[in-house]
Scaffold this motif. Sequence first.
Motif, PDB file in Angstrom:
ATOM      1  N   ARG A  47     -54.866  18.200  69.814  1.00  0.00           N
ATOM      2  CA  ARG A  47     -53.607  18.224  70.564  1.00  0.00           C
ATOM      3  C   ARG A  47     -52.468  18.476  69.596  1.00  0.00           C
ATOM      4  O   ARG A  47     -52.259  17.700  68.657  1.00  0.00           O
TER       5      ARG A  47
ATOM      6  N   THR B 256     -49.394  30.275  75.471  1.00  0.00           N
ATOM      7  CA  THR B 256     -49.019  29.624  76.716  1.00  0.00           C
ATOM      8  C   THR B 256     -47.528  29.319  76.710  1.00  0.00           C
ATOM      9  O   THR B 256     -46.898  29.297  75.657  1.00  0.00           O
TER      10      THR B 256
ATOM     11  N   THR C 279     -46.317  27.115  84.551  1.00  0.00           N
ATOM     12  CA  THR C 279     -46.971  27.478  83.292  1.00  0.00           C
ATOM     13  C   THR C 279     -47.546  28.891  83.304  1.00  0.00           C
ATOM     14  O   THR C 279     -47.814  29.463  84.370  1.00  0.00           O
TER      15      THR C 279
ATOM     16  N   TYR D  95     -50.501  31.276  80.913  1.00  0.00           N
ATOM     17  CA  TYR D  95     -51.547  31.200  79.900  1.00  0.00           C
ATOM     18  C   TYR D  95     -52.082  32.579  79.567  1.00  0.00           C
ATOM     19  O   TYR D  95     -52.212  33.441  80.436  1.00  0.00           O
TER      20      TYR D  95
ATOM     21  N   LYS E 295     -57.274  30.349  79.034  1.00  0.00           N
ATOM     22  CA  LYS E 295     -57.280  29.756  80.381  1.00  0.00           C
ATOM     23  C   LYS E 295     -58.504  28.894  80.573  1.00  0.00           C
ATOM     24  O   LYS E 295     -59.620  29.278  80.244  1.00  0.00           O
TER      25      LYS E 295
ATOM     26  N   THR F 124     -54.166  23.433  77.659  1.00  0.00           N
ATOM     27  CA  THR F 124     -53.186  22.960  78.637  1.00  0.00           C
ATOM     28  C   THR F 124     -51.867  22.664  77.943  1.00  0.00           C
ATOM     29  O   THR F 124     -51.831  21.923  76.956  1.00  0.00           O
TER      30      THR F 124
ATOM     31  N   SER G  54     -48.044  21.039  78.255  1.00  0.00           N
ATOM     32  CA  SER G  54     -47.304  20.054  79.025  1.00  0.00           C
ATOM     33  C   SER G  54     -46.038  19.696  78.265  1.00  0.00           C
ATOM     34  O   SER G  54     -45.895  20.033  77.089  1.00  0.00           O
TER      35      SER G  54
ATOM     36  N   GLN H  74     -52.732  20.840  74.511  1.00  0.00           N
ATOM     37  CA  GLN H  74     -54.068  20.246  74.458  1.00  0.00           C
ATOM     38  C   GLN H  74     -55.086  21.377  74.404  1.00  0.00           C
ATOM     39  O   GLN H  74     -55.120  22.223  75.304  1.00  0.00           O
TER      40      GLN H  74
END
Length: 123
Positions: A19, A49, A57, A59, A64, A68, A70, A81
């Motif tokens: 992360r 992203t 969002t 990607y 994909k 992720t 955020s 992540q």
Amino acid sequence: QVQLVESGGGLVQAGGSLRLSCAASGRTFSSYAMGWFRQAPGKEREFVTAIRSGGSTYYADSVKGRFTISRDNAKNTVYLQMNSLKPEDTAVYYCAARVGSGSWYSTKGYDYWGQGTQVTVSS
């Protein structure tokens, strides 16, 4: 002026997770979009992203379902992540802030950049 500082890079085996974090300062974080790009040796910097201020969002096809993005506006931080990492994900990962307009998928669409953090995925 916006200052961006990435952290969380490192060495991980294929199939593992990392992360990344990007801490922002200098302007109202919640009002602008954020993105992640990466650059492998000998290659151009490429889009990974992005996330709008409202949370929508985007990607790259190559990430994909595995990555992720955020954001936590209370902490002025955006996260990436990364799961199911592959050796081809090895690169320096850059956080970027988008204040103006332009393509979401081009470096030209972003106005401020962090210094980058190295991600190395071993096979």
